[in-house]
Write a protein that holds these residues in place. Structure first.
Motif, PDB file in Angstrom:
ATOM      1  N   UNK A  66     -20.292  19.668  19.292  1.00  0.00           N
ATOM      2  CA  UNK A  66     -20.869  18.351  19.009  1.00  0.00           C
ATOM      3  C   UNK A  66     -21.101  18.104  17.525  1.00  0.00           C
ATOM      4  N   UNK A  67     -20.865  19.095  16.684  1.00  0.00           N
ATOM      5  CA  UNK A  67     -21.058  18.911  15.252  1.00  0.00           C
ATOM      6  C   UNK A  67     -20.038  17.916  14.703  1.00  0.00           C
ATOM      7  N   UNK A  68     -20.423  17.201  13.670  1.00  0.00           N
ATOM      8  CA  UNK A  68     -19.546  16.149  13.133  1.00  0.00           C
ATOM      9  C   UNK A  68     -18.238  16.700  12.574  1.00  0.00           C
ATOM     10  N   UNK A  69     -18.213  17.973  12.195  1.00  0.00           N
ATOM     11  CA  UNK A  69     -16.984  18.532  11.634  1.00  0.00           C
ATOM     12  C   UNK A  69     -15.855  18.539  12.653  1.00  0.00           C
ATOM     13  N   UNK A  70     -16.175  18.607  13.935  1.00  0.00           N
ATOM     14  CA  UNK A  70     -15.132  18.595  14.956  1.00  0.00           C
ATOM     15  C   UNK A  70     -14.489  17.214  15.073  1.00  0.00           C
ATOM     16  N   UNK A  71     -15.195  16.190  14.646  1.00  0.00           N
ATOM     17  CA  UNK A  71     -14.601  14.840  14.636  1.00  0.00           C
ATOM     18  C   UNK A  71     -13.802  14.602  13.360  1.00  0.00           C
ATOM     19  N   UNK A  72     -14.192  15.267  12.293  1.00  0.00           N
ATOM     20  CA  UNK A  72     -13.476  15.105  11.024  1.00  0.00           C
ATOM     21  C   UNK A  72     -12.220  15.956  10.957  1.00  0.00           C
ATOM     22  N   UNK A  73     -12.256  17.122  11.579  1.00  0.00           N
ATOM     23  CA  UNK A  73     -11.138  18.063  11.466  1.00  0.00           C
ATOM     24  C   UNK A  73     -10.745  18.564  12.852  1.00  0.00           C
ATOM     25  N   UNK A  74      -9.585  18.150  13.345  1.00  0.00           N
ATOM     26  CA  UNK A  74      -9.170  18.544  14.701  1.00  0.00           C
ATOM     27  C   UNK A  74      -9.012  20.054  14.895  1.00  0.00           C
ATOM     28  N   UNK A  75      -8.820  20.817  13.803  1.00  0.00           N
ATOM     29  CA  UNK A  75      -8.656  22.256  13.992  1.00  0.00           C
ATOM     30  C   UNK A  75      -9.966  22.890  14.460  1.00  0.00           C
ATOM     31  N   UNK A  76     -11.093  22.425  13.941  1.00  0.00           N
ATOM     32  CA  UNK A  76     -12.379  22.900  14.441  1.00  0.00           C
ATOM     33  C   UNK A  76     -12.556  22.489  15.911  1.00  0.00           C
ATOM     34  N   UNK A 106      -3.768  19.806  22.078  1.00  0.00           N
ATOM     35  CA  UNK A 106      -3.630  18.458  21.518  1.00  0.00           C
ATOM     36  C   UNK A 106      -4.319  18.350  20.161  1.00  0.00           C
ATOM     37  N   UNK A 107      -5.513  18.907  20.053  1.00  0.00           N
ATOM     38  CA  UNK A 107      -6.246  18.846  18.790  1.00  0.00           C
ATOM     39  C   UNK A 107      -5.516  19.625  17.705  1.00  0.00           C
ATOM     40  N   UNK A 108      -4.952  20.766  18.049  1.00  0.00           N
ATOM     41  CA  UNK A 108      -4.217  21.552  17.048  1.00  0.00           C
ATOM     42  C   UNK A 108      -3.020  20.779  16.523  1.00  0.00           C
ATOM     43  N   UNK A 109      -2.349  20.051  17.387  1.00  0.00           N
ATOM     44  CA  UNK A 109      -1.196  19.255  16.953  1.00  0.00           C
ATOM     45  C   UNK A 109      -1.608  18.136  15.998  1.00  0.00           C
ATOM     46  N   UNK A 110      -2.839  17.635  16.131  1.00  0.00           N
ATOM     47  CA  UNK A 110      -3.313  16.563  15.258  1.00  0.00           C
ATOM     48  C   UNK A 110      -3.818  17.076  13.901  1.00  0.00           C
ATOM     49  N   UNK A 112      -4.130  18.534  10.268  1.00  0.00           N
ATOM     50  CA  UNK A 112      -3.295  18.522   9.060  1.00  0.00           C
ATOM     51  C   UNK A 112      -3.188  19.951   8.529  1.00  0.00           C
ATOM     52  N   UNK A 113      -1.996  20.562   8.551  1.00  0.00           N
ATOM     53  CA  UNK A 113      -1.873  21.954   8.109  1.00  0.00           C
ATOM     54  C   UNK A 113      -2.149  22.128   6.618  1.00  0.00           C
TER      55      UNK A 113
END
Length: 230
Positions: A66-76, A106-110, A112-113
């Motif tokens: 639920x942390x905001x970083x998971x919305x900013x970065x799909x890898x998290x 799906x999140x990993x594909x989104x 940005x490497x």
């Protein structure tokens, strides 16, 4: 403190890991660093999973997710979903495992490497780790064929420096094969593992107990001799 917490969890020193969590979580909350907060709470979810407490594990992992970083970065977000799948496997929720793994992929594909991320994340989290966590989830959910398939996929993708992770996934592969009655293949897989790490040794001790129960006789006797020698 977060690293000490994970080292204690990985070394099966669970009471020590819980103590480290309290200190690490307090420091991270003061810092406001979302990445380290994610790491700490995600690790606590893994700690409770190792303790066999799926409800507590889900609660802790949900704090991370639920942390905001998971919305900013799909890898998290991907790591949060993949670890959620492993916990749901412990709860024997196969449908939940399927959904969580789909979200993780799906999140990993989104993601940005090229985006900068902390080394603690990029050093280990990739497609191989998703498959390894999938193997964990399906193994816990008593879905041996799915666990074996994901373990094989993981082992073909691991980066060379991830020696410990490879050993852990190979141990999961051996358990998946044993659960399907493939005792000789399971033993051959287990024999290939470097057992120096405490977590790997604990996994192989569990494998040994299951093998003795499932296949007492020549196959077990051969493995026991090699296990004691290691």
């Amino acid at each position: 403190m977060s690293s000490a917490m994970w080292a204690a969890t990985d070394g099966r020193r669970f009471d020590e890991a819980l103590r480290h969590h309290e200190r690490a979580a307090g420091l991270a909350q003061e810092s406001g660093d979302q990445a380290i907060l994610f790491r700490i709470w995600s690790h606590k979810g893994s700690l409770y999973r190792h303790l066999g407490r799926p409800a507590d594990a889900l609660d802790a992992n949900d704090v991370a997710r639920r942390l905001s970083i998971t919305r900013r970065d799909p890898l998290f977000a991907s790591l949060g979903h993949a670890r959620h799948a492993a916990i749901l496997g412990l709860a024997r929720d196969k449908a939940g495992v399927d959904r969580a793994l789909g979200c993780a992929r799906d999140a990993m594909l989104r993601a940005d490497p090229g985006e900068w991320r902390p080394l603690w994340l990029t050093a280990f989290y990739d497609e191989a780790e998703v498959h390894s966590l999938a193997a964990t989830a399906y193994l816990a959910a008593d879905q041996g064929a799915e666990a074996e398939a994901h373990a094989h996929a993981s082992l073909t993708l691991f980066r060379p420096h991830l020696v410990r992770s490879r050993s852990i996934t190979t141990a999961r592969l051996a358990r998946a094969q044993l659960g399907q009655g493939e005792t000789e293949r399971a033993v051959a897989t287990a024999v290939s593992i470097d057992v120096a790490h405490p977590r790997v040794r604990a996994m192989l001790a569990s494998f040994t107990r299951d093998l003795r129960r499932i296949a007492p006789g020549p196959v077990y006797d051969s493995w026991e001799q090699q296990w004691k020698a290691a």
